[in-house]
Design a protein around this motif. Structure first.
Motif, PDB file in Angstrom:
ATOM      1  N   GLU A 443       0.806  -1.217   0.000  1.00 45.63           N
ATOM      2  CA  GLU A 443       0.000   0.000   0.000  1.00 45.63           C
ATOM      3  C   GLU A 443       0.838   1.266   0.000  1.00 45.63           C
ATOM      4  OE1 GLU A 443      -3.184  -0.384   3.025  1.00 45.63           O
ATOM      5  OE2 GLU A 443      -2.634  -2.486   2.978  1.00 45.63           O
ATOM      6  N   ARG A 444       1.810   1.336   0.906  1.00 46.90           N
ATOM      7  CA  ARG A 444       2.671   2.517   1.035  1.00 46.90           C
ATOM      8  C   ARG A 444       1.844   3.772   1.316  1.00 46.90           C
ATOM      9  NH1 ARG A 444       7.530   1.635  -3.299  1.00 46.90           N
ATOM     10  NH2 ARG A 444       7.392  -0.610  -3.471  1.00 46.90           N
ATOM     11  N   HIS A 445       0.716   3.593   1.954  1.00 44.51           N
ATOM     12  CA  HIS A 445      -0.184   4.699   2.242  1.00 44.51           C
ATOM     13  C   HIS A 445       0.229   5.427   3.522  1.00 44.51           C
ATOM     14  CE1 HIS A 445      -3.248   4.598  -0.740  1.00 44.51           C
ATOM     15  NE2 HIS A 445      -3.817   3.466  -0.384  1.00 44.51           N
ATOM     16  N   GLY A 446      -0.095   6.712   3.581  1.00 44.80           N
ATOM     17  CA  GLY A 446       0.042   7.473   4.816  1.00 44.80           C
ATOM     18  C   GLY A 446      -1.182   7.298   5.689  1.00 44.80           C
ATOM     19  N   ALA A 451      -0.051   6.094  11.991  1.00 44.57           N
ATOM     20  CA  ALA A 451       0.764   7.190  12.503  1.00 44.57           C
ATOM     21  C   ALA A 451       0.318   7.613  13.898  1.00 44.57           C
ATOM     22  CB  ALA A 451       0.691   8.371  11.543  1.00 44.57           C
ATOM     23  N   GLU A 452      -1.008   7.650  14.122  1.00 46.83           N
ATOM     24  CA  GLU A 452      -1.532   8.068  15.420  1.00 46.83           C
ATOM     25  C   GLU A 452      -1.175   7.071  16.515  1.00 46.83           C
ATOM     26  OE1 GLU A 452      -3.871   7.397  18.586  1.00 46.83           O
ATOM     27  OE2 GLU A 452      -4.986   6.664  16.851  1.00 46.83           O
ATOM     28  N   ILE A 453      -1.302   5.800  16.218  1.00 49.72           N
ATOM     29  CA  ILE A 453      -0.982   4.769  17.202  1.00 49.72           C
ATOM     30  C   ILE A 453       0.498   4.808  17.590  1.00 49.72           C
ATOM     31  CG2 ILE A 453      -0.668   2.257  17.421  1.00 49.72           C
ATOM     32  CD1 ILE A 453      -3.307   1.973  15.882  1.00 49.72           C
ATOM     33  N   PHE A 454       1.336   5.115  16.612  1.00 48.16           N
ATOM     34  CA  PHE A 454       2.777   4.956  16.790  1.00 48.16           C
ATOM     35  C   PHE A 454       3.484   6.228  17.225  1.00 48.16           C
ATOM     36  CE2 PHE A 454       7.155   4.055  15.276  1.00 48.16           C
ATOM     37  CZ  PHE A 454       7.339   2.805  15.833  1.00 48.16           C
ATOM     38  N   VAL A 455       2.801   7.365  17.232  1.00 44.82           N
ATOM     39  CA  VAL A 455       3.509   8.626  17.416  1.00 44.82           C
ATOM     40  C   VAL A 455       4.262   8.683  18.740  1.00 44.82           C
ATOM     41  CG1 VAL A 455       1.457   9.818  18.329  1.00 44.82           C
ATOM     42  CG2 VAL A 455       3.308  11.140  17.291  1.00 44.82           C
ATOM     43  N   ALA A 468       6.719  15.071  12.006  1.00 44.44           N
ATOM     44  CA  ALA A 468       5.304  15.050  12.374  1.00 44.44           C
ATOM     45  C   ALA A 468       4.595  16.308  11.891  1.00 44.44           C
ATOM     46  CB  ALA A 468       5.154  14.906  13.882  1.00 44.44           C
ATOM     47  N   GLY A 469       5.286  17.463  11.970  1.00 41.70           N
ATOM     48  CA  GLY A 469       4.690  18.699  11.505  1.00 41.70           C
ATOM     49  C   GLY A 469       4.356  18.655  10.031  1.00 41.70           C
ATOM     50  N   LYS A 470       5.240  18.046   9.245  1.00 37.62           N
ATOM     51  CA  LYS A 470       4.960  17.906   7.813  1.00 37.62           C
ATOM     52  C   LYS A 470       3.754  17.019   7.590  1.00 37.62           C
ATOM     53  CE  LYS A 470       5.397  15.880   3.584  1.00 37.62           C
ATOM     54  NZ  LYS A 470       4.768  14.637   3.121  1.00 37.62           N
ATOM     55  N   TYR A 471       3.652  15.914   8.330  1.00 38.00           N
ATOM     56  CA  TYR A 471       2.527  15.004   8.137  1.00 38.00           C
ATOM     57  C   TYR A 471       1.218  15.644   8.582  1.00 38.00           C
ATOM     58  CZ  TYR A 471      -0.375  10.872   8.027  1.00 38.00           C
ATOM     59  OH  TYR A 471      -1.382   9.984   7.744  1.00 38.00           O
ATOM     60  N   VAL A 472       1.249  16.446   9.633  1.00 32.08           N
ATOM     61  CA  VAL A 472       0.047  17.158  10.057  1.00 32.08           C
ATOM     62  C   VAL A 472      -0.413  18.101   8.946  1.00 32.08           C
ATOM     63  CG1 VAL A 472      -0.836  18.880  11.682  1.00 32.08           C
ATOM     64  CG2 VAL A 472       0.469  16.926  12.532  1.00 32.08           C
ATOM     65  N   ALA A 510      -6.291  11.404  14.322  1.00 26.73           N
ATOM     66  CA  ALA A 510      -4.873  11.752  14.293  1.00 26.73           C
ATOM     67  C   ALA A 510      -4.655  13.254  14.181  1.00 26.73           C
ATOM     68  CB  ALA A 510      -4.179  11.036  13.135  1.00 26.73           C
ATOM     69  N   ILE A 511      -5.587  13.979  13.581  1.00 24.46           N
ATOM     70  CA  ILE A 511      -5.415  15.424  13.431  1.00 24.46           C
ATOM     71  C   ILE A 511      -5.351  16.113  14.788  1.00 24.46           C
ATOM     72  CG2 ILE A 511      -7.881  15.934  13.283  1.00 24.46           C
ATOM     73  CD1 ILE A 511      -5.029  17.645  11.309  1.00 24.46           C
ATOM     74  N   VAL A 512      -5.921  15.495  15.811  1.00 26.57           N
ATOM     75  CA  VAL A 512      -5.838  16.021  17.175  1.00 26.57           C
ATOM     76  C   VAL A 512      -4.785  15.285  17.990  1.00 26.57           C
ATOM     77  CG1 VAL A 512      -7.103  16.285  19.362  1.00 26.57           C
ATOM     78  CG2 VAL A 512      -8.230  16.789  17.182  1.00 26.57           C
ATOM     79  N   LEU A 513      -4.763  13.963  17.900  1.00 27.06           N
ATOM     80  CA  LEU A 513      -3.923  13.175  18.804  1.00 27.06           C
ATOM     81  C   LEU A 513      -2.439  13.295  18.484  1.00 27.06           C
ATOM     82  CD1 LEU A 513      -6.153   9.973  19.132  1.00 27.06           C
ATOM     83  CD2 LEU A 513      -6.088  12.013  20.592  1.00 27.06           C
TER      84      LEU A 513
END
Length: 837
Positions: A443-446, A451-455, A468-472, A510-513
């Motif tokens: 998949e190679r999906h974002g 990401a939220e589970i692993f942050v 993380a800032g870039k991904y947000v 994830a946008i909040v967590l």
């Protein structure tokens, strides 16, 4: 005392950032306490800021004035210690990029051919001869596609898969390179190669193409001493008859070493509606190198075994005759018969199998050198077919990942735990290529959920804030008009039926967590301020889902008065991926709402938003979210009393989630704890949680009794974390049994518990830690060292008979509360500590 580890916006001497008023950061060394600091900044014209002596212990400052495009700042800082004695100066730099659209004098250019959506095309080759004098030179460059630039035969920079992955329709990242040393006085030659990349190449599990556009394009501007001396325009030569005949970021490359670009045409000038912006992130670059052992399979096939599952590519050098062929296929595992296979990472339909993960190279006469340029693969094994002479030492595997600073060292007396922790680090490396992906193969999906589970674990493993800032920002780019957040960011490669899954509990949250966790780990208020409008829009979207019913909703059995605080709306994943004998998968899991999971996460979301609103002094929002969290919690408690969502269950996730999120009343909490132990007994203390709750179960068990947490962690049978390590894995698997991808990091989120609880290292505020180690299980020792944003902190313990010795080190200018298992607490300052219990 002096400053070390100087950074600007969490980056070391960054070049080409576009953050006005960047934050300047440092750690302290050779002293107990910083009492004051002074920063002096200079550009080419002189001093731009002298802070003078500023009283305080904070190890960061904000550059106070507006910066200009291309401005280069050298900053130095000195510190005063606890005795008010100043230390020596320490120095760092940062450089601004192009801040205004008018700074770009270059034009977008593309290959001069008509694009047909269904066709695939060779790599475009562009060339321009130009004159240059000596002096400081910068290249600003980006592409819709993937680019690689060469000046006078030497590669520009070390960014792999540049310019990285974004939604190119909304944001395009450019890179800034110092090319001073690549130029010569007089005549110079610059060449650019342009491939499909994510822009029009394969995206997602089914390799969907043309996700962001159909015409690849590049823009480049070379400046000397701030003046443009070369820009992309219609004068550039172009052809697509070079050696790379096919390049796809998932399927691989076809290369003919006998061919060279003829440059018989001219570039076509085109346009793009988005002005490039800086990524303000670390580059994707080459990492570790591996040499192979050679296997001959039972079927007589030749396989290169690199003994580590990586994301990356391969290079080789060999002598051959013209026309000889080297064919390579890349995979993670051998099948049950010892044969090379890709079945565990491929999706197959009547029309297509993807990803191919292969390279075909046609040799020229004599020496041939090849390295993949526009693709990466997930692999440990490479199937080799060739009629050329070769030796094992001719081949090297190269890992490719985002160049984040690694910040953790860990070891304990249990070798399988050590192995699993190392596997988690490798899977995290392999799944960070400008975007946090689920796997580097299929998949190679974002995926936002991964990401939220692993942050939390990622923040221990890496200096993670810039990434993380870039991904947000990727998530913000994809936010829908109604406030909903996509399950996958950047958008691209998403099958049509998956769009209905946007907003899934635990994914889109994830946008909040993620910003919340970054704030807690790095003291980063800015990520809250810049993301809050998106957080708030998403939270309001989730609030509006309360009380709604979806077309596939089924009755919950909850009392009418409480239904308005239950979310039984929209399609979602629910817990996802519980062991098959705990909950068999049904198609309805895709097409139905999941009121238990969704309602729980709305409470969780509201509580986090309340804390964020308080930090940002948004009192009205804080009070509203706190009130709603209480009301929705009551609804969840009523839901837990229904027959369908009863706490009387062997599904561990249904018990772990409300206990971790503190959703239950006192009576329900006591019952759920007892019932969780029964569920574990019934499952022989195997791990029975799914995707969302696996990171929660050890903290829940530790709260009950640390012995329970260690018992589950140390389980070496399937399903369990250590089963993978015991089976010889070098990365973390997608499924407990190892039938699917062997390179998913999400199950490695347990490493956050290993560092924060087993070793006890917790960041609790500016310049302060809580050190609360929890010994247990069969372990005789555990220790960790974490290079936090405030400095390197160490904690460990060792059992000696009936006594346990606790040791550690607190960095300069920091304090800690050391909490021992027996209940004693100690306040310690910078330096080492040693306690016994």
């Amino acid at each position: 005392m002096h400053a070390v580890r100087l950074q600007t916006e969490y980056l070391t001497n960054p070049m080409g950032i576009d953050i006005q008023n960047p934050r300047l950061m440092w750690n302290c060394e050779s002293g107990i306490r910083q009492t004051a600091w002074e920063i002096i900044c200079r550009n080419s014209s002189g001093v731009t800021w002298d802070s003078k002596k500023v009283e305080g212990s904070s190890m960061r400052a904000v550059y106070p004035r507006e910066l200009s495009s291309r401005e280069q700042i050298t900053w130095k800082v000195r510190l005063w210690d606890e005795n008010d004695i100043p230390g020596e100066w320490s120095e760092g730099t940062f450089e601004m990029g192009l801040l205004k659209a008018s700074d770009w004098k270059a034009q977008w250019i593309s290959g001069d051919y008509r694009v047909r959506r269904k066709n695939r095309y060779p790599v475009d080759c562009f060339r321009k001869t130009f004159k240059a004098m000596t002096g400081s030179a910068r290249l600003y460059i980006t592409a819709c596609g993937l680019y690689e630039a060469v000046i006078n035969g030497r590669r520009v920079g070390d960014f792999v898969l540049a310019p990285g992955h974004t939604d190119y329709r909304k944001r395009i990242q450019y890179q800034t390179y110092d090319v001073t040393d690549l130029l010569v006085p007089g005549i110079n030659v610059m060449e650019i190669e342009l491939a499909d990349g994510w822009y029009r190449g394969s995206c997602g599990a089914w390799g969907l193409r043309n996700q962001y556009g159909t015409r690849t394009k590049v823009i480049a501007q070379l400046e000397a001493d701030g003046q443009a001396i070369l820009v992309t325009d219609s004068s550039w030569e172009w052809s697509n008859d070079g050696p790379i005949r096919f390049a796809d970021n998932q399927d691989g490359e076809v290369v003919d070493g006998r061919m060279t670009p003829g440059y018989g045409g001219k570039a076509a000038v085109t346009s793009h509606p988005v002005t490039p912006s800086a990524s303000n992130n670390v580059p994707v670059s080459e990492g570790e190198h591996f040499s192979p052992d050679i296997l001959t399979t039972p079927g007589g096939k030749t396989v290169l075994d690199f003994h580590q599952n990586i994301a990356g590519y391969l290079e080789f050098t060999l002598n051959a005759n013209a026309g000889q062929r080297v064919f390579l296929r890349f995979g993670e595992v051998l099948d049950e018969n010892g044969e090379f296979t890709q079945k565990n990472i491929q999706c197959a339909s009547k029309k297509r199998v993807t990803p191919l993960q292969q390279v075909e190279y046609i040799c020229k006469e004599g020496k041939n050198y090849y390295k993949t340029r526009f693709a990466i693969f997930g692999f440990q094994y490479a199937l080799l077919e060739t009629d050329a002479d070769w030796r094992p030492e001719d081949f090297t595997a190269i890992a490719v990942h985002s160049a984040m600073e690694e910040t953790l060292d860990f070891s304990c007396s249990h070798e399988l735990i050590n192995r699993f922790a190392k596997n988690t680090l490798w899977s995290a490396r392999n799944n960070h290529a400008d975007v946090p992906t689920d796997c580097p193969t299929r998949e190679r999906h974002g995926w936002t959920g991964d990401a939220e589970i692993f942050v939390g674990t990622a923040c221990y493993l890496f200096n993670y804030d810039a990434f993380a800032g870039k991904y947000v920002r990727d998530m913000q780019d994809s936010q829908r008009r109604n406030g909903n957040i996509r399950q996958i960011s950047p958008v691209g490669g998403i099958d049509f039926y998956m769009n209905t899954m946007d907003g899934s509990a635990g994914w889109s949250d994830a946008i909040v967590l993620i910003p919340y966790r970054i704030w807690k780990m790095y003291g980063d208020d800015k990520i809250l301020e810049t993301t809050y409008p998106s957080m708030r829009r998403y939270t309001e979207y989730k609030i509006r889902s309360l009380g709604k019913w979806y077309r596939t909703s089924k009755p919950t059995g909850i009392e009418r008065g409480y239904r308005r605080y239950i979310s039984n709306y929209g399609q979602s994943y629910g817990e996802w991926s519980e062991p098959i004998d705990v909950k068999p998968f049904r198609t309805s899991d895709f097409i139905s709402p999941h009121p238990e999971e969704t309602t729980a996460y709305i409470v969780y979301l509201l509580e986090h938003m309340g804390q964020i609103a308080e930090a940002l002094h948004l009192t009205e929002d804080q009070e509203r979210y706190a009130f709603l969290a209480g009301e929705v919690r009551k609804g969840y408690q009523k839901l837990s009393e229904t027959r369908k969502y009863t706490l009387d269950t062997d599904r561990q996730a249904r018990l772990v989630r409300p206990l971790y999120m503190r959703l239950l009343n006192e009576e329900q909490t006591a019952y759920a704890k007892d019932r969780l132990l029964q569920a574990l007994d019934h499952y022989h203390w195997h791990l029975g949680t799914g995707f969302l709750s696996t990171p929660f179960i050890l903290p829940v068990l530790q709260d009950m009794n640390p012995g329970y947490a260690y018992r589950l962690l140390e389980n070496e049978e399937c399903p369990g974390w250590l089963y993978m390590a015991k089976a010889g894995a070098t990365t973390v698997w997608e499924g407990w049994e190892g039938h699917d991808s062997h390179n998913h990091y999400s199950k490695g989120a347990v490493c956050e518990w290993i560092i924060s609880q087993m070793c006890g290292i917790q960041v609790s505020g500016e310049n302060h830690f809580i050190i609360a180690p929890v010994p247990g299980g069969s372990l005789s020792y555990a220790r960790a060292s974490y290079r936090s944003v405030y400095g390197e902190v160490e904690s460990g313990w060792e059992r000696n008979g009936e006594r346990t010795v606790f040791t550690g080190k607190i960095p300069s200018n920091c304090t800690a509360c050391v909490r021992l298992p027996g209940g004693k607490e100690y306040t310690v300052g910078a330096g080492t500590f040693n306690f016994e219990e």
